[in-house]
Scaffold this active site. Structure first.
Site, PDB file in Angstrom:
ATOM      1  N   ASP A  11      42.345  32.112  37.314  1.00 34.99           N
ATOM      2  CA  ASP A  11      43.064  31.183  38.183  1.00 34.99           C
ATOM      3  C   ASP A  11      42.403  31.094  39.554  1.00 34.99           C
ATOM      4  O   ASP A  11      42.232  32.096  40.245  1.00 34.99           O
ATOM      5  CB  ASP A  11      44.514  31.641  38.344  1.00 34.99           C
TER       6      ASP A  11
ATOM      7  N   ASP B 177      38.739  34.701  44.056  1.00 31.67           N
ATOM      8  CA  ASP B 177      39.069  33.701  45.086  1.00 31.67           C
ATOM      9  C   ASP B 177      40.178  34.150  46.021  1.00 31.67           C
ATOM     10  O   ASP B 177      40.181  33.780  47.197  1.00 31.67           O
ATOM     11  CB  ASP B 177      39.490  32.383  44.430  1.00 31.67           C
TER      12      ASP B 177
ATOM     13  N   LYS C 250      47.180  42.807  40.531  1.00 31.54           N
ATOM     14  CA  LYS C 250      46.369  42.778  41.738  1.00 31.54           C
ATOM     15  C   LYS C 250      47.294  42.798  42.954  1.00 31.54           C
ATOM     16  O   LYS C 250      48.357  42.189  42.912  1.00 31.54           O
ATOM     17  CB  LYS C 250      45.492  41.525  41.753  1.00 31.54           C
TER      18      LYS C 250
ATOM     19  N   ASP D 119      37.456  36.147  37.466  1.00 26.38           N
ATOM     20  CA  ASP D 119      38.884  35.846  37.506  1.00 26.38           C
ATOM     21  C   ASP D 119      39.046  34.475  36.836  1.00 26.38           C
ATOM     22  O   ASP D 119      38.061  33.756  36.614  1.00 26.38           O
ATOM     23  CB  ASP D 119      39.359  35.825  38.958  1.00 26.38           C
TER      24      ASP D 119
ATOM     25  N   SER E  29      42.416  38.715  34.667  1.00 20.04           N
ATOM     26  CA  SER E  29      43.267  37.640  35.154  1.00 20.04           C
ATOM     27  C   SER E  29      44.715  38.084  35.285  1.00 20.04           C
ATOM     28  O   SER E  29      45.193  38.918  34.523  1.00 20.04           O
ATOM     29  CB  SER E  29      43.195  36.439  34.197  1.00 20.04           C
TER      30      SER E  29
END
Length: 222
Positions: free
Chosen positions: A11, A166, A141, A9, A108
Site C-alpha cells: 500500500d 512510503d 508496523k 511494501d 504489507s
C-alpha cells in the site's frame, strides 16, 4: 554492502490504496454511527488488521468487535479491488526489474486476502519468494515483526535486505528490523521528518528503484 533480497511494501508503494482505504473506512465508520477524527488515517497506516479493526470498532464506533469491523471493511475493499486495482505508475516494471536483480519479498499491512488478490491481478505473484501480512505476526508496523518474518522466510538476514517503503510506520518498521530502506513518499500522505531521516535513499518515484540505486546505498542509518 550488497543486498541479497529486496522487500516491497504494498500500500502506497505498488498501489495507490491509501485513499481507497480512507474512503472505505471513513464511510464504514459513518454508516455505523461513529466519528472519524482528523488524525485517524495517519494513525491507521501500518496497523495490522486486528489493530485497525479494534481501533475503529472500539474508539471510533464503540460496541463493535474487531472481527465484525474487519469482515465488513475487507469485504468492501475486495469489491473495490475487483473493479479496479489502483496501480501506481511503474509498479509492475519495478517489481520485474528488481526480480531479475535479487529475490523479492513483500511485507504489507494489508490482510492476506487483499495481498493475494492484488498480486494476482497484477500478474506478479510468482516473482515474490515470500509475502507476509502483518495480521500474521504479533504486531503491525512500526514494530519490525513483518519485516523480520519475511526475511526469515526468504532465509536472508534482515541486514542484507533492502526495503521499499512510503509511510512513517513502514519506514520505522523496516529500519527497526535492521534493513536499509528506500523511501518513496506519497505526496498526499507524506512521512514524518524523523521517519524519512531513517531512509538510506529517498526516491522520487518507482523508476528510481533500480539495481544501481540499491548497489549504491550506504550503510543503514542509526
Amino acid at each position: 554492502m550488497p543486498a541479497r533480497a529486496v522487500v516491497f511494501d504494498l500500500d502506497g508503494v505498488l498501489i495507490d490504496s491509501e485513499p481507497v482505504w480512507e474512503e472505505v473506512r471513513r464511510a464504514y465508520v459513518a454508516d455505523h454511527g461513529g466519528e472519524w477524527r482528523p488524525d485517524t488515517q495517519r494513525r491507521l497506516m501500518g496497523m495490522s488488521t486486528v489493530e485497525w479493526a479494534d481501533y475503529l470498532g472500539t474508539d471510533l464506533i464503540g460496541g463493535m468487535t474487531a472481527d465484525e469491523v474487519a469482515y465488513g471493511v475487507i469485504d468492501l475493499m475486495t469489491q473495490r479491488y475487483a473493479q479496479k486495482v489502483p496501480l501506481l505508475p511503474g509498479a509492475v516494471e519495478a517489481v520485474r526489474r528488481m526480480a531479475e536483480y535479487a529475490p523479492l519479498g513483500l511485507a504489507s499491512s494489508s490482510p492476506r486476502a487483499l495481498i493475494d488478490l492484488v498480486l494476482g491481478r497484477l500478474g506478479v505473484e510468482s516473482l515474490f519468494r515470500a509475502t507476509v501480512s502483518t495480521e500474521e505476526v504479533d504486531a503491525g508496523k512500526p514494530a519490525p515483526d513483518g519485516y523480520l518474518m519475511v526475511a526469515a522466510q526468504m532465509d536472508v538476514p534482515a541486514p542484507l535486505c533492502v526495503a521499499v517503503e512510503d509511510s512513517s510506520n513502514g519506514l520505522r518498521s523496516a529500519h527497526a528490523a535492521g534493513m536499509r530502506v528506500i523511501a518513496v513518499p506519497r505526496p498526499n500522505y507524506p512521512p514524518a521528518a524523523d521517519a524519512l531521516a531513517l531512509a538510506s535513499y529517498v526516491a522520487g518515484d518507482l523508476a528510481e528503484i533500480t539495481p544501481e540505486t540499491v548497489d549504491a546505498l550506504p550503510e543503514q542509518r542509526p
